[in-house]
Design a protein around this motif. Structure first.
Motif, mmCIF file in Angstrom:
data_model
loop_
_atom_site.group_PDB
_atom_site.id
_atom_site.type_symbol
_atom_site.label_atom_id
_atom_site.label_comp_id
_atom_site.label_asym_id
_atom_site.label_seq_id
_atom_site.Cartn_x
_atom_site.Cartn_y
_atom_site.Cartn_z
ATOM 1 N N GLU A 1 6.593 14.044 22.601
ATOM 2 C CA GLU A 1 5.942 12.746 22.421
ATOM 3 C C GLU A 1 6.042 12.338 20.952
ATOM 4 O O GLU A 1 6.519 13.106 20.107
ATOM 5 C CB GLU A 1 4.477 12.811 22.858
ATOM 6 N N LYS A 2 5.562 11.131 20.659
ATOM 7 C CA LYS A 2 5.525 10.645 19.271
ATOM 8 C C LYS A 2 4.128 10.155 18.958
ATOM 9 O O LYS A 2 3.452 9.605 19.824
ATOM 10 C CB LYS A 2 6.534 9.535 19.043
ATOM 11 N N VAL A 3 3.713 10.354 17.718
ATOM 12 C CA VAL A 3 2.411 9.896 17.244
ATOM 13 C C VAL A 3 2.657 8.863 16.155
ATOM 14 O O VAL A 3 3.330 9.151 15.156
ATOM 15 C CB VAL A 3 1.564 11.072 16.697
ATOM 16 N N ARG A 4 2.128 7.666 16.340
ATOM 17 C CA ARG A 4 2.316 6.584 15.376
ATOM 18 C C ARG A 4 1.315 6.717 14.233
ATOM 19 O O ARG A 4 0.138 6.964 14.454
ATOM 20 C CB ARG A 4 2.146 5.235 16.060
ATOM 21 N N ILE A 5 1.817 6.559 13.006
ATOM 22 C CA ILE A 5 0.959 6.530 11.821
ATOM 23 C C ILE A 5 1.367 5.343 10.962
ATOM 24 O O ILE A 5 2.466 4.803 11.104
ATOM 25 C CB ILE A 5 1.033 7.837 10.993
ATOM 26 N N GLU A 6 0.465 4.945 10.083
ATOM 27 C CA GLU A 6 0.790 3.925 9.088
ATOM 28 C C GLU A 6 0.415 4.475 7.724
ATOM 29 O O GLU A 6 -0.725 4.901 7.503
ATOM 30 C CB GLU A 6 0.047 2.628 9.384
ATOM 31 N N LEU A 7 1.395 4.501 6.836
ATOM 32 C CA LEU A 7 1.196 4.974 5.465
ATOM 33 C C LEU A 7 0.818 3.781 4.594
ATOM 34 O O LEU A 7 1.476 2.735 4.658
ATOM 35 C CB LEU A 7 2.480 5.617 4.934
ATOM 36 N N HIS A 8 -0.228 3.948 3.783
ATOM 37 C CA HIS A 8 -0.693 2.871 2.905
ATOM 38 C C HIS A 8 -0.487 3.297 1.457
ATOM 39 O O HIS A 8 -0.788 4.442 1.088
ATOM 40 C CB HIS A 8 -2.176 2.575 3.171
ATOM 41 N N PHE A 9 0.008 2.353 0.648
ATOM 42 C CA PHE A 9 0.376 2.638 -0.735
ATOM 43 C C PHE A 9 -0.379 1.741 -1.701
ATOM 44 O O PHE A 9 -0.875 0.678 -1.328
ATOM 45 C CB PHE A 9 1.885 2.439 -0.919
ATOM 46 N N GLU A 10 -0.403 2.162 -2.951
ATOM 47 C CA GLU A 10 -1.051 1.358 -3.994
ATOM 48 C C GLU A 10 -0.290 0.058 -4.254
ATOM 49 O O GLU A 10 -0.887 -0.998 -4.409
ATOM 50 C CB GLU A 10 -1.150 2.198 -5.276
ATOM 51 N N ARG A 11 1.030 0.110 -4.301
ATOM 52 C CA ARG A 11 1.833 -1.060 -4.668
ATOM 53 C C ARG A 11 2.690 -1.603 -3.532
ATOM 54 O O ARG A 11 2.932 -2.795 -3.467
ATOM 55 C CB ARG A 11 2.753 -0.704 -5.845
ATOM 56 N N SER A 12 3.189 -0.747 -2.683
ATOM 57 C CA SER A 12 4.133 -1.157 -1.635
ATOM 58 C C SER A 12 3.410 -1.548 -0.355
ATOM 59 O O SER A 12 2.264 -1.166 -0.136
ATOM 60 C CB SER A 12 5.094 -0.007 -1.327
#
Length: 154
Positions: free
Chosen positions: A124-135
């Protein structure tokens, strides 16, 4: 020199100076920015109510950035951890150097999913969202691998 000649010469000098200034600006590529790419992402199949996530963020841009948080439908409490002296601790962010990378790997810095809502299975796949300071945020699907999967051992 007549007043008209002086005025024409002055106008020409000002126009040339302005053109040179604009020409200099147009060749400027602007301030350096991070250019981020994610690869090598995976999650070992969890055996309890917590799970780890691993990946590499590569920055090919001329400016540094920071990974500040991770979100996922799998857990309402996704943390970023570092491991030092065999002790794990939560951190507020990870540096991603200009023209460098951030490696989140087994035995080191990683993503930690606390109180997972369901047990994802291998394949299976697990969705994530990476959050950045600038991008802008980056969405990644973590393939769920065998619980013992460790690409750095291959």
């Amino acid at each position: 020199m007549t007043r008209r000649t002086t005025l024409t010469a002055l106008t020409t000098v000002v126009a040339l100076a302005g053109a040179m200034a604009l020409g200099g600006c147009s060749s400027d590529s602007g301030p350096a920015r991070p250019e981020l790419k994610v690869d090598g992402a995976f999650m070992p199949q969890p055996v309890g109510d917590m799970a780890g996530g691993f990946l590499t963020v590569t920055n090919t841009g001329g400016a540094a950035d920071k990974l500040t948080s991770v979100t996922s439908p799998l857990s309402d409490d996704v943390q970023i951890h570092e491991t030092k002296n065999q002790k794990m601790r939560q951190v507020k962010s990870f540096e991603i150097p200009a023209n460098g990378e951030l490696k989140l790997e087994r035995g080191g810095s990683h993503i930690m999913f606390m109180a997972i809502k369901k047990q994802p299975k291998q394949g299976e796949k697990v969705r994530i969202e990476l959050h950045f300071e600038r991008s802008e945020p980056i969405t990644v699907d973590l393939p769920v691998e065998a619980a013992t999967h460790n690409p750095s051992k291959h």
